[in-house]
Design an enzyme around this catalytic site. Structure first.
Site, PDB file in Angstrom:
ATOM      1  N   SER A 123      -4.220  27.569 -13.082  1.00 55.88           N
ATOM      2  CA  SER A 123      -4.151  26.996 -13.983  1.00 55.88           C
ATOM      3  C   SER A 123      -5.931  26.638 -12.583  1.00 55.88           C
ATOM      4  CB  SER A 123      -4.281  26.228 -14.890  1.00 55.88           C
ATOM      5  OG  SER A 123      -5.660  25.917 -15.353  1.00 55.88           O
ATOM      6  N   GLY A 124      -6.783  27.891 -13.016  1.00 54.47           N
ATOM      7  CA  GLY A 124      -8.355  27.536 -11.790  1.00 54.47           C
ATOM      8  C   GLY A 124      -8.052  28.527 -10.798  1.00 54.47           C
ATOM      9  N   THR A 128      -9.147  34.649 -14.879  1.00 55.89           N
ATOM     10  CA  THR A 128      -9.326  35.245 -15.832  1.00 55.89           C
ATOM     11  C   THR A 128     -10.602  35.894 -14.946  1.00 55.89           C
ATOM     12  OG1 THR A 128      -9.164  33.325 -17.345  1.00 55.89           O
ATOM     13  CG2 THR A 128     -10.567  34.913 -17.634  1.00 55.89           C
ATOM     14  N   ASN A 173      -9.469  22.993 -15.150  1.00 57.80           N
ATOM     15  CA  ASN A 173     -10.365  24.320 -15.195  1.00 57.80           C
ATOM     16  C   ASN A 173     -10.596  24.340 -15.972  1.00 57.80           C
ATOM     17  OD1 ASN A 173     -11.804  26.752 -15.338  1.00 57.80           O
ATOM     18  ND2 ASN A 173      -9.601  27.915 -15.428  1.00 57.80           N
ATOM     19  N   SER A 176     -10.240  26.842 -18.961  1.00 58.88           N
ATOM     20  CA  SER A 176      -8.848  27.138 -18.678  1.00 58.88           C
ATOM     21  C   SER A 176      -8.579  28.283 -20.303  1.00 58.88           C
ATOM     22  CB  SER A 176      -8.348  26.346 -18.947  1.00 58.88           C
ATOM     23  OG  SER A 176      -6.841  26.415 -18.842  1.00 58.88           O
ATOM     24  N   SER A 177      -7.450  29.403 -19.756  1.00 63.31           N
ATOM     25  CA  SER A 177      -6.751  30.319 -20.614  1.00 63.31           C
ATOM     26  C   SER A 177      -5.872  29.898 -21.218  1.00 63.31           C
ATOM     27  CB  SER A 177      -7.019  31.976 -19.899  1.00 63.31           C
ATOM     28  OG  SER A 177      -7.842  31.886 -19.516  1.00 63.31           O
ATOM     29  N   GLY A 402      -0.019  31.108 -15.190  1.00 67.41           N
ATOM     30  CA  GLY A 402       0.233  30.662 -13.507  1.00 67.41           C
ATOM     31  C   GLY A 402       1.987  29.714 -14.162  1.00 67.41           C
ATOM     32  N   GLU A 404       3.355  25.627 -14.107  1.00 64.80           N
ATOM     33  CA  GLU A 404       2.030  24.730 -14.444  1.00 64.80           C
ATOM     34  C   GLU A 404       3.522  23.497 -14.402  1.00 64.80           C
ATOM     35  OE1 GLU A 404       0.598  24.424 -18.084  1.00 64.80           O
ATOM     36  OE2 GLU A 404      -1.331  25.585 -17.804  1.00 64.80           O
TER      37      GLU A 404
HETATM   38  N1  ATP Z   1     -14.196  34.652  -7.700  1.00 63.22           N
HETATM   39  C1  ATP Z   1     -14.747  33.960  -8.147  1.00 63.22           C
HETATM   40  N2  ATP Z   1     -16.020  33.883  -7.603  1.00 63.22           N
HETATM   41  C2  ATP Z   1     -16.736  32.412  -8.088  1.00 63.22           C
HETATM   42  N3  ATP Z   1     -16.435  31.907  -8.544  1.00 63.22           N
HETATM   43  C3  ATP Z   1     -15.295  31.829  -9.274  1.00 63.22           C
HETATM   44  C4  ATP Z   1     -14.442  33.373  -8.810  1.00 63.22           C
HETATM   45  N4  ATP Z   1     -12.988  32.641  -9.393  1.00 63.22           N
HETATM   46  C5  ATP Z   1     -12.862  31.802 -10.016  1.00 63.22           C
HETATM   47  N5  ATP Z   1     -14.575  31.067  -9.883  1.00 63.22           N
HETATM   48  C6  ATP Z   1     -14.039  30.103 -10.681  1.00 63.22           C
HETATM   49  O1  ATP Z   1     -13.341  29.128 -10.766  1.00 63.22           O
HETATM   50  C7  ATP Z   1     -12.847  29.036 -11.748  1.00 63.22           C
HETATM   51  C8  ATP Z   1     -11.705  29.199 -12.543  1.00 63.22           C
HETATM   52  O2  ATP Z   1     -11.234  30.561 -12.649  1.00 63.22           O
HETATM   53  P1  ATP Z   1     -10.164  31.116 -13.973  1.00 63.22           P
HETATM   54  O3  ATP Z   1     -10.722  30.638 -15.112  1.00 63.22           O
HETATM   55  O4  ATP Z   1     -10.068  32.543 -13.697  1.00 63.22           O
HETATM   56  O5  ATP Z   1      -9.473  31.301 -13.750  1.00 63.22           O
HETATM   57  P2  ATP Z   1      -7.807  30.717 -14.733  1.00 63.22           P
HETATM   58  O6  ATP Z   1      -6.917  31.033 -13.501  1.00 63.22           O
HETATM   59  O7  ATP Z   1      -8.194  31.781 -15.251  1.00 63.22           O
HETATM   60  O8  ATP Z   1      -7.184  29.508 -14.934  1.00 63.22           O
HETATM   61  P3  ATP Z   1      -6.238  29.352 -15.648  1.00 63.22           P
HETATM   62  O9  ATP Z   1      -5.026  29.647 -16.158  1.00 63.22           O
HETATM   63  O10 ATP Z   1      -7.288  28.375 -16.151  1.00 63.22           O
HETATM   64  O11 ATP Z   1      -7.016  30.139 -17.101  1.00 63.22           O
HETATM   65  C9  ATP Z   1     -14.275  29.999 -12.996  1.00 63.22           C
HETATM   66  O12 ATP Z   1     -14.751  29.503 -13.845  1.00 63.22           O
HETATM   67  C10 ATP Z   1     -15.519  30.064 -11.215  1.00 63.22           C
HETATM   68  O13 ATP Z   1     -16.025  28.749 -11.545  1.00 63.22           O
HETATM   69 MG    MG Z   2      -8.217  31.904 -17.404  1.00 64.86          MG
END
Ligand code: ATP
Ligand code: MG
Length: 1049
Positions: A123-124, A128, A173, A176-177, A402, A404
């Site tokens: 997560s994070g 996404t 996050n 977070s999705s 992913g 947890e």
């Molecule tokens: N390529 C990137 N460039 C800049 N910031 C990023 C990038 N990827 C992620 N982030 C930052 O990290 C934060 C978390 O990313 P994201 O929401 O994609 O995580 P996730 O893997 O989908 O987590 P979850 O499993 O909780 O959904 C985003 O809100 C953004 O601020």
């Molecule tokens: Mg996500």
């Protein structure tokens, strides 16, 4: 094209990976495959660290993309970047999510195989974000039309909507999705995105009613409260303060600095419209969202018997309106439970605790089902309806939670981690295992890679009857006092001996210290996780009392009627438990993914504090392990980078070898063999399998690919040239034919004209010759042309050559017939010239000419010095300017008198020499001519006056001297005989005298001598002889001897 000894086609465009190697001390390697010590985890992490420091967040393991969340905006997602990665070989540019996207897209286009991109990570970690980047890449770079634009917009806009309803702020996050998402993007045969489909997995519904400290509920609640219009909030009975809602205060975190709920609301509203939600639908959707908030605020009190009752009416009032159900029915359903005993339905009251649970269950059910409805609605809007086009291909994007691992892990973590085990299994099957198997099947010797096959763990969870899920379901369905603890005991009984399963009871003393009594531990492929069994049964049952379901089925809210189907009530079969539903949906997902060619994006989170630039090595090592990256790298290094079936390989590259182009007739392996030998592949670079060629290094393939690119250009050029040649030739031939036709036609015209001219010419010549022959005859048809021509020619000649002045005496010779006419013409011409000349003469000149005419008549051919006088103009006086002043007044008067009378012609003055009658002495005198007489003057004194009437004649010699004699009658007493004079201008003087005295007839020109009268009857003689020098003197014989020269005039 030629291949060097190295076997690698020279490549100036590519070599990105190789060129980056020079800086590897600083920036690390772009592909972990190039790590020297590829088995060392430390080297792996060191490489990640170096790159992370340089803001290089992407690195490959062969075709797998490893991405580290930078937690800051990098300037690497611009349109220019997209263009740079478009249609370029994977390894020619630095690693990027766009390269992975483009690679999948091109594989889909060229090989017509469906693709999927699996994005995994904690997560994070940025899953996404990565999936959004991929979607944006396709939206920008794929071909588009108007219709496609709508689809692109909807695909892009589905994200904010799903995130509003399915994402929440967690400790890890801010966005977070809280659901898993698989999205298919459909492309038509032209490669344009034409549709999409989304499958959602396991929404974390429990969040609706409860949030951990520091976390929030789903974004949509806050967005509605912060951003919703006043009117809307009033209709929904909401206040603009999240603190007022029980469901929103559990985490004690209403505000998050990185989130702007108000502007997000605007974006979501807009997105809903783009996707195709009507105003009514949005209203009904918001009714549901607000009803959940009202449910949360419902207050229960207990009556005497301990049964729950609702203490405030407000919520019920709003709820009945918002949900479209009767208030009393809803109140009863929220406080009672329907039980069927002995075929009879009974309403049994609930205690406060049970009622609250029922209420929360309803909230979760309503929210969860609405979320599913939302996904379906979006799918309807993205659906690709054109049935005529069956040739569409698909790229799937999987963005799923992913692994947890928390302090306290519950049912949700169990499901999520199970899901990750399944994905790892898929990865193993698709890459590791299938790879090895493929080598074996192809008969290629290859040392097997030792890897951990996690199938054993998957089986532990999902196996029928024996798996954890089956045991959980059994406990849920079992009559009697089933509880979370009995479930744990059952587990110990059934899977207690499994090597990947431990409980407090079963563990050794060391492990036991780390475990609670209500926990079981699973030794996941990625690491160990303890799960607390508390709530497992309830969450798995996901129970909603039947009477609450019935109430919802009666709802007038159109969305809810779709969410709560009446058939559900009549269906006697118990619905699947949550775990089983999840298991089967995962199985379906695996099926979907198995049918596609996968690409992987492995996301890593650099630290837990969402900070840019912080590289937490412990955390990262943990993730590297959980993602199985080292294992992945080991396999890649041992194996071959690329393999293709012979027919595909040959079909693609056959143009690179003369033997295989345009077609290879023999067996496929031989064809490929010939081809790669021609390309200069070295034996260690490739292996020939049974049906495929295996290429060990990417660079070998890229060299070939580049060569193909060049070859394509030259083939295209050749084709183009051929076609251009053909069209130009056809055009040329047409032009040529036309030109020939025009030429022929024009030549005809010219020839006809020439023939006509010749005919005319020969006629003319013939007539001419005939005329010439008959020229002396009378005019007749035979000669008339000739004669006319001769005449014409003469006249034309005359016209051109007629004399231009009177002195020009030339005249063209006329033909005989025109002799007379010619003569006339000549005369007329002369007359005309004379006439014109005369008209131009001035009076002075006329006078001059008249005098000259007289002189000519008198002296021409008679006196030798006449010719010298012709060019000299006659003047009225030859005296110098002083001379007249010396004249006596009477003479001046005389002269001026004549002048006044305007007869200047009658006045003349000239110096003369007078010779005495006695002795012939010379005396200078002036001779004047007046109106009536000749006056001889000496120094102003009149010496002699001879009236013209008295002048008998004038004598002069024929020689060129100037001596002349004026004869006067001897009878005249006033005169003393004839006067002998000499003038330097004798011709002029005598002409004037002759004119004035009208004595032209009396001028005698004598040869040899002149006799003249002296006084008193005596005679004098003047003898003229020619000589060398003028001399006037008295000769011995008493005569006046004049020797005359040729020079004087
Ligand atoms: N390529 C990137 N460039 C800049 N910031 C990023 C990038 N990827 C992620 N982030 C930052 O990290 C934060 C978390 O990313 P994201 O929401 O994609 O995580 P996730 O893997 O989908 O987590 P979850 O499993 O909780 O959904 C985003 O809100 C953004 O601020
Ligand atoms: Mg996500």
């Amino acid at each position: 094209f030629s291949v060097g000894n190295s076997g690698v086609v020279p490549n100036d465009r590519g070599g990105m990976m190789e060129s980056a190697l020079t800086a590897r001390d600083r920036v690390g390697v772009q592909d972990f495959v190039l790590l020297e010590n590829y088995t060392s985890e430390a080297a792996f992490i060191e490489n990640l660290r170096k790159r992370f420091k340089e803001n290089l967040i992407y690195t490959y393991i062969s075709s797998v993309l490893v991405s580290v969340n930078p937690y800051k905006d990098l300037e690497i997602y611009t349109k220019n970047h997209m263009e740079r990665y478009r249609g370029v070989n994977f390894y020619e540019v630095s690693p990027h999510i766009y390269a992975t996207s483009d690679n999948s897209y091109r594989s889909m286009r060229t090989e017509r195989r469906d693709q999927c991109i699996l994005i995994s990570g904690e997560s994070g970690a940025g899953k996404t974000e990565a999936s959004k980047k991929i979607l944006q890449y396709y939206a920008v770079t794929c071909p588009a039309s108007d219709q496609v634009q709508t689809v692109k917009d909807r695909l892009l806009q589905s994200n904010p909507v799903l995130e509003a309803f399915g994402n929440a702020k967690t400790l890890r996050n801010d966005n977070s999705s809280r659901f898993g998402k698989y999205m298919d993007i459909q492309f038509d045969f032209k490669g344009a995105p034409v549709g999409g489909h989304i499958i959602n997995y396991l929404l974390e519904k429990s969040r609706v009613v409860h949030q951990n400290h520091g976390e929030r509920n789903f974004h949509i609640f806050y967005q509605l409260i912060e951003g919703g219009e006043e009117d809307l909030l009033r209709r929904l009975g909401l206040e603009r303060n999240p603190q007022h809602y029980q469901y929103l205060v559990k985490g004690n975190c209403p505000k998050v600095s990185s989130i702007n709920d108000r502007s997000d609301w605007k974006q979501v509203r807009k997105a809903l419209t783009v996707i195709g939600f009507s105003e009514d639908e949005v209203e009904e959707l918001m009714n549901i969202i607000s009803s959940v908030l009202h449910l949360g605020n419902m207050q229960y009190g207990g009556d005497d018997g301990g049964s729950a009752c609702i203490t405030s009416d407000t919520q019920i009032k709003y709820l009945s309106r918002l949900l479209g159900v009767s208030g009393t029915v809803l109140t009863e359903a929220l406080t009672h439970r329907k039980i069927i005993a002995k075929g009879e339905e009974l309403m049994s009251p609930l205690n406060i605790e049970q009622a609250s649970a029922a209420r929360d269950a309803l909230s979760k059910a309503v929210y969860g089902r609405t979320f599913t409805w939302l996904v379906n609605k979006i799918n309807g809007s993205l659906a690709y309806t054109d049935e005529s086009n069956k040739n569409s291909s698909v790229i799937g994007l999987l963005d799923i939670y992913g692994f947890e691992v928390f302090q306290y892990n519950s049912f949700e973590q169990f499901c999520i981690n199970y899901c990750n085990e399944k994905l790892q299994q898929l990865f193993i099957e698709l890459t590791l295992k299938s790879e090895q198997e493929e080598y074996e099947a192809e008969g290629i010797t290859w040392e097997p890679v030792q890897y951990f096959n996690n199938k054993i763990i998957c089986d532990l969870v999902e196996e029928k009857f024996k798996g954890i899920i089956s045991i959980l379901d059994e406990e849920c369905l079992r009559p009697g006092d089933a509880s979370d603890i009995t479930f744990l005991e059952k587990l110990e009984d059934t899977v207690g001996s499994h090597p990947h399963f431990v409980t407090h009871k079963l563990a050794d003393t060391k492990t036991r210290k780390l475990m609670g009594r209500e926990e079981f531990r699973l030794l996941h492929y990625a690491g160990d996780v303890n799960y607390n069994v508390n709530g497992f049964l309830d969450k798995n049952n996901d129970l909603l009392y039947r009477n609450l379901k019935e109430v919802m089925c009666m709802s007038e809210n159109k969305i809810l009627t779709q969410c709560f189907d009446r058939e559900e009530l009549t269906d006697k079969k118990r619905p699947d438990t949550a775990a089983t539903q999840f298991k089967s949906s995962l199985a379906k997902l695996m099926e979907i993914l198995m049918s596609k060619e996968p690409s992987y994006v492995r996301c890593i989170k650099p630290n837990d504090s969402k900070q840019a630039g912080r590289f937490d090595e412990v955390l990262i090592r943990h993730q590297v392990k959980y993602l199985g990256l080292m294992e992945n790298l080991r396999v890649r290094r041992a194996g071959f980078a690329y393999r293709r079936r012979y027919e595909i390989f040959l079909q693609r590259y056959k143009s690179l070898c003369p033997d295989t182009w345009p077609n290879w007739q023999g067996k496929l392996p031989e064809g490929v063999s010939t081809l790669v030998k021609h390309l200069g592949y070295k034996p260690e670079e490739y292996k020939m399998g049974r049906s495929k060629i295996f290429i060990r290094f990417p660079k070998t393939l890229f060299a070939t690919e580049d060569a193909l690119e060049t070859r394509k250009q030259s083939l295209a050029t050749k084709l183009q040239a051929g076609w251009k040649g053909y069209t130009q030739k056809t055009k040329y031939q047409k032009l040529r034919r036309s030109a020939i036709r025009i030429e022929a036609w024009w030549r005809g015209i010219l020839a006809r004209r020439r023939a006509q001219r010749r005919r005319k010419a020969s006629d003319t010549i013939r007539r001419f010759i005939r005329g010439f022959i008959y020229r002396h005859q009378e005019r007749c048809p035979q000669n008339e042309y000739f004669l006319d021509y001769v005449r014409y020619a003469f006249l034309m000649n005359l016209h051109r050559n007629a004399p231009k002045n009177v002195l020009d005496k030339s005249w063209p010779t006329p033909p005989p017939a025109l002799t007379e006419a010619s003569e006339h013409l000549r005369k007329m011409c002369m007359q005309n010239m004379v006439w014109t000349y005369c008209k131009k003469i001035s009076p002075e000149w006329k006078h001059q000419m008249e005098q000259k005419t007289v002189a000519s008549e008198l002296f021409k051919d008679k006196k030798d010095n006449y010719p010298q006088s012709v060019p000299k103009l006659f003047v009225s006086t030859r005296l110098s300017t002083q001379t007249p002043t010396t004249l006596s007044l009477p003479i001046q008067f005389l002269l001026s008198f004549y002048d006044l009378l305007c007869i200047p012609s009658r006045s003349y003055a000239v110096p003369v020499t007078k010779y005495d009658r006695n002795g012939y002495r010379a005396r200078p005198r002036q001779l004047l001519l007046t109106g009536d007489s000749i006056v001889i003057v000496e120094e102003g004194k009149m010496k002699q006056r001879i009236e013209y009437g008295a002048l008998k004649g004038i004598s002069v010699s024929s020689l060129s001297d100037g001596v002349f004699v004026l004869h006067v009658p001897s009878t005249d007493n006033k005169q003393k005989g004839d006067v002998v004079l000499q003038s330097d201008h004798v011709i002029e003087t005598l002409t004037k005298v002759a004119i004035c005295g009208e004595k032209a007839d009396n001028v005698n020109i004598n040869q040899g001598s002149i006799t003249f009268a002296l006084s008193q009857g005596k005679e004098g003689v003047i003898d003229f002889t020619p000589g060398s020098e003028l001399l006037v003197a008295k000769a011995k014989n008493g005569h006046l001897a004049v020797v005359s020269t040729q020079t004087s005039g």
